[in-house]
Write a protein that holds these residues in place. Structure first.
Motif, PDB file in Angstrom:
ATOM      1  N   LYS A 400       0.845  -1.201   0.000  1.00 12.03           N
ATOM      2  CA  LYS A 400       0.000   0.000   0.000  1.00 12.03           C
ATOM      3  C   LYS A 400       0.885   1.257   0.000  1.00 12.03           C
ATOM      4  O   LYS A 400       0.717   2.188   0.782  1.00 12.03           O
ATOM      5  N   TRP A 401       1.826   1.279  -0.945  1.00 11.73           N
ATOM      6  CA  TRP A 401       2.865   2.311  -0.955  1.00 11.73           C
ATOM      7  C   TRP A 401       3.038   2.937  -2.324  1.00 11.73           C
ATOM      8  O   TRP A 401       3.037   2.258  -3.339  1.00 11.73           O
ATOM      9  N   TYR A 402       3.129   4.249  -2.356  1.00 12.51           N
ATOM     10  CA  TYR A 402       3.675   5.009  -3.479  1.00 12.51           C
ATOM     11  C   TYR A 402       3.983   6.402  -2.957  1.00 12.51           C
ATOM     12  O   TYR A 402       3.468   6.837  -1.918  1.00 12.51           O
ATOM     13  N   LEU A 403       4.857   7.110  -3.657  1.00 13.95           N
ATOM     14  CA  LEU A 403       5.187   8.488  -3.330  1.00 13.95           C
ATOM     15  C   LEU A 403       5.105   9.319  -4.603  1.00 13.95           C
ATOM     16  O   LEU A 403       5.424   8.826  -5.697  1.00 13.95           O
ATOM     17  N   PRO A 404       4.693  10.591  -4.514  1.00 14.91           N
ATOM     18  CA  PRO A 404       4.612  11.450  -5.704  1.00 14.91           C
ATOM     19  C   PRO A 404       5.991  11.962  -6.105  1.00 14.91           C
ATOM     20  O   PRO A 404       6.285  13.151  -6.026  1.00 14.91           O
ATOM     21  N   ARG A 405       6.826  11.027  -6.550  1.00 18.02           N
ATOM     22  CA  ARG A 405       8.216  11.356  -6.836  1.00 18.02           C
ATOM     23  C   ARG A 405       8.645  10.777  -8.183  1.00 18.02           C
ATOM     24  O   ARG A 405       8.125   9.749  -8.607  1.00 18.02           O
ATOM     25  N   TYR A 406       9.617  11.465  -8.780  1.00 19.42           N
ATOM     26  CA  TYR A 406      10.115  11.072 -10.096  1.00 19.42           C
ATOM     27  C   TYR A 406      11.642  11.032 -10.102  1.00 19.42           C
ATOM     28  O   TYR A 406      12.300  11.787  -9.396  1.00 19.42           O
ATOM     29  N   LEU A 407      12.194  10.185 -10.969  1.00 19.62           N
ATOM     30  CA  LEU A 407      13.615  10.148 -11.274  1.00 19.62           C
ATOM     31  C   LEU A 407      13.804  10.344 -12.776  1.00 19.62           C
ATOM     32  O   LEU A 407      13.098   9.721 -13.579  1.00 19.62           O
ATOM     33  N   ALA A 408      14.776  11.159 -13.148  1.00 17.54           N
ATOM     34  CA  ALA A 408      15.000  11.456 -14.566  1.00 17.54           C
ATOM     35  C   ALA A 408      15.290  10.203 -15.374  1.00 17.54           C
ATOM     36  O   ALA A 408      14.799  10.041 -16.499  1.00 17.54           O
ATOM     37  N   ILE A 409      16.103   9.304 -14.821  1.00 19.24           N
ATOM     38  CA  ILE A 409      16.499   8.122 -15.585  1.00 19.24           C
ATOM     39  C   ILE A 409      15.337   7.169 -15.824  1.00 19.24           C
ATOM     40  O   ILE A 409      15.415   6.302 -16.704  1.00 19.24           O
ATOM     41  N   ASP A 410      14.259   7.307 -15.059  1.00 19.25           N
ATOM     42  CA  ASP A 410      13.089   6.464 -15.280  1.00 19.25           C
ATOM     43  C   ASP A 410      12.058   7.151 -16.170  1.00 19.25           C
ATOM     44  O   ASP A 410      11.408   6.491 -16.990  1.00 19.25           O
ATOM     45  N   GLN A 411      11.889   8.467 -16.037  1.00 20.96           N
ATOM     46  CA  GLN A 411      10.915   9.165 -16.883  1.00 20.96           C
ATOM     47  C   GLN A 411      11.418   9.295 -18.314  1.00 20.96           C
ATOM     48  O   GLN A 411      10.649   9.204 -19.262  1.00 20.96           O
ATOM     49  N   GLY A 412      12.729   9.500 -18.490  1.00 16.34           N
ATOM     50  CA  GLY A 412      13.266   9.788 -19.819  1.00 16.34           C
ATOM     51  C   GLY A 412      13.017   8.729 -20.875  1.00 16.34           C
ATOM     52  O   GLY A 412      12.634   9.049 -22.008  1.00 16.34           O
ATOM     53  N   PRO A 413      13.228   7.452 -20.565  1.00 14.12           N
ATOM     54  CA  PRO A 413      13.004   6.444 -21.604  1.00 14.12           C
ATOM     55  C   PRO A 413      11.549   6.304 -22.054  1.00 14.12           C
ATOM     56  O   PRO A 413      11.302   5.796 -23.148  1.00 14.12           O
ATOM     57  N   ILE A 414      10.595   6.761 -21.250  1.00 16.64           N
ATOM     58  CA  ILE A 414       9.185   6.540 -21.599  1.00 16.64           C
ATOM     59  C   ILE A 414       8.793   7.255 -22.889  1.00 16.64           C
ATOM     60  O   ILE A 414       8.350   6.606 -23.849  1.00 16.64           O
ATOM     61  N   PRO A 415       8.936   8.595 -22.995  1.00 14.61           N
ATOM     62  CA  PRO A 415       8.518   9.245 -24.242  1.00 14.61           C
ATOM     63  C   PRO A 415       9.373   8.845 -25.431  1.00 14.61           C
ATOM     64  O   PRO A 415       8.897   8.808 -26.572  1.00 14.61           O
ATOM     65  N   VAL A 416      10.653   8.536 -25.167  1.00 15.31           N
ATOM     66  CA  VAL A 416      11.573   8.198 -26.255  1.00 15.31           C
ATOM     67  C   VAL A 416      11.238   6.836 -26.841  1.00 15.31           C
ATOM     68  O   VAL A 416      11.106   6.678 -28.071  1.00 15.31           O
ATOM     69  N   MET A 417      11.083   5.834 -25.991  1.00 14.09           N
ATOM     70  CA  MET A 417      10.793   4.494 -26.508  1.00 14.09           C
ATOM     71  C   MET A 417       9.385   4.408 -27.079  1.00 14.09           C
ATOM     72  O   MET A 417       9.152   3.657 -28.046  1.00 14.09           O
TER      73      MET A 417
END
Length: 447
Positions: A400-417
């Motif tokens: 029952k866990w999540y945080l409203p946080r982002y990391l560049a290395i994880d967000q970056g591949p999404i739009p590119v791939m």
């Protein structure tokens, strides 16, 4: 005009879906009625914004992390990441191509980034893992990791060469941008990172600690692009033997096994007690490097990556540890935030019940049906897991866990791939580079 209309629709929809207000049922019903293409447009827009709106303002580079809850470790809001920014410049190209920003806006941002990189700390041409955005000075990643990081540098160069391909036939300002990128590319001393001529590339070098990090890079992981760029360098190339003896470990990398009925193609055991690794290994090197039709004496790289993603999907269906939510709508494990800090999640012992959205979403080229199932789940059944810059970094239904946080290395591949899945844009731009072609040929690749 079509791009402008699409952009206005996406921004309106994204704002409606993810502002803090009542009416969750209405938002969910709206999302359910969206076409696949509109969902893809939406997530590309949101993840692009991490690198556009969310960028560190002085450098234009990607912040290492953005925490919407305002809680940061070590007060590091000004720290920018080399690898994440390499992914980010490719995300900005997606933004231009999809009409989220104009070409002129993109060039202005790229100009800022390239000028920053030219003045920033470098170590035999390689940048460090982290830099201070306002000053361009090295920010140590760890005590001895205060110098050149050749892997992060490779991710940045992959992005910059893709940008150069986009603007190579442009106007005078764009031509100057391309020339300045070429200068940065030529200044990286790839062969120096063989530590005096050893037949392997080393990840780190420090002006204070020399080679004490002692990380020769061999065996399969996320670093294939580093060896290809090192072979492709027009100024400081490695010999092919560095690839074959160092990276491929004299052919031992080709020790195959079968997991969930699929060949792993290469040997993941060097890094894990389990037969496969985190899914970012199928993404980072392949944001520009096109695995379709790519092969050498060790692997068919399309089969390698597609099987890697499908193994993760089948593992979630099997769900041997009985974690809540795993299945056809929720799958994909990779290195990300976790229930206790940061962890390298992958099938087997390293599975902690934490799903990292970038894993399935950045696998769109390999698993379009399975990745779309996950995307629809996020936007129609779990929109609390999505914020202004797209899906949050990780979550666990079991904990029952999540945080409203982002990391560049994880967000970056999404739009590119996703863009590579939709149009092949970044693959086409990177693979047309003549230096890259020569490097692939030097190492015996078919492409």
């Amino acid at each position: 005009m079509k791009k402008i209309v699409a952009y206005l629709f996406i921004t309106l929809f994204a704002g409606m879906l993810f502002t803090s207000c009542d009416g969750n049922q209405k938002k969910t019903e709206t999302a359910k009625n969206l076409s696949d293409n509109t969902l893809l447009d939406t997530i590309q827009y949101q993840t692009f914004q991490y690198f556009w709106e969310g960028a560190e303002p002085v450098s234009g580079m990607a912040r290492e992390r953005i925490h919407l809850d305002g809680i940061y470790p070590q007060n590091d809001q000004d720290v920018v990441t080399l690898g994440g920014s390499g992914f980010g410049v490719m995300a900005i190209l997606v933004g231009i191509e999809r009409g989220f920003i104009t070409r002129e806006q993109g060039v202005e941002r790229f100009r800022k980034i390239v000028d920053f990189l030219a003045a920033a700390d470098r170590f035999h041409g390689a940048w460090p893992h982290w830099l201070d955005g306002p000053t361009g000075k090295v920010k140590p990643f760890s005590r001895k990791d205060d110098g050149g990081d050749l892997v992060e540098t490779a991710f940045m160069i992959q992005g910059l060469l893709t940008v150069a391909g986009y603007f190579e036939n442009g106007n005078e300002a764009e031509q100057q941008l391309v020339a300045d990128i070429d200068k940065l590319w030529r200044e990286v001393e790839w062969n120096w990172y063989t530590k005096g001529g050893e037949e392997v590339l080393y990840w780190h070098w420090s002006p204070n600690y020399g080679w004490e990090m002692n990380f020769p890079v061999g065996g399969y992981n996320e670093c294939l692009i580093m060896y290809i760029l090192a072979a492709a360098s027009p100024t400081y190339p490695i010999e092919p033997s560095v690839y074959h003896k160092g990276w491929a470990r004299d052919g031992e990398i080709a020790n195959d096994t079968v997991y969930y009925g699929l060949n792993t193609v290469l040997d993941f055991y060097e890094h894990s007690d389990d037969p496969t690794g985190p899914l970012f290994w199928a993404h980072y090197s392949y944001l520009g490097l096109n695995p379709k039709g790519l092969s050498d004496q060790y692997a068919d790289y399309w089969m390698l990556n597609r099987n890697h993603a499908l193994i993760h999907y089948k593992y979630a269906l099997d769900n041997p540890k009985g974690f809540e939510g795993y299945g056809e709508k929720q799958w994909g494990l990779t290195s990300s935030y976790s229930t206790n800090g940061y962890a390298g999640h992958h099938p087997g012992d390293a599975d902690l019940g934490v799903i990292s959205p970038t894993a399935a979403l950045s696998s769109f080229p390999y698993t379009p049906t399975e990745s779309m199932q996950f995307l629809r789940y996020l936007y129609t059944e779990a929109d609390s897991l999505v914020g202004k810059y797209g899906p949050y970094d990780a979550y666990s239904n079991t904990s029952k866990w999540y945080l409203p946080r982002y990391l560049a290395i994880d967000q970056g591949p999404i739009p590119v791939m996703i863009e590579n899945y939709r149009s092949g844009l970044l693959w086409n731009l990177f693979m047309q580079n003549e230096d890259v072609k020569r490097g692939l040929e030097q190492l015996g690749f078919q492409f």
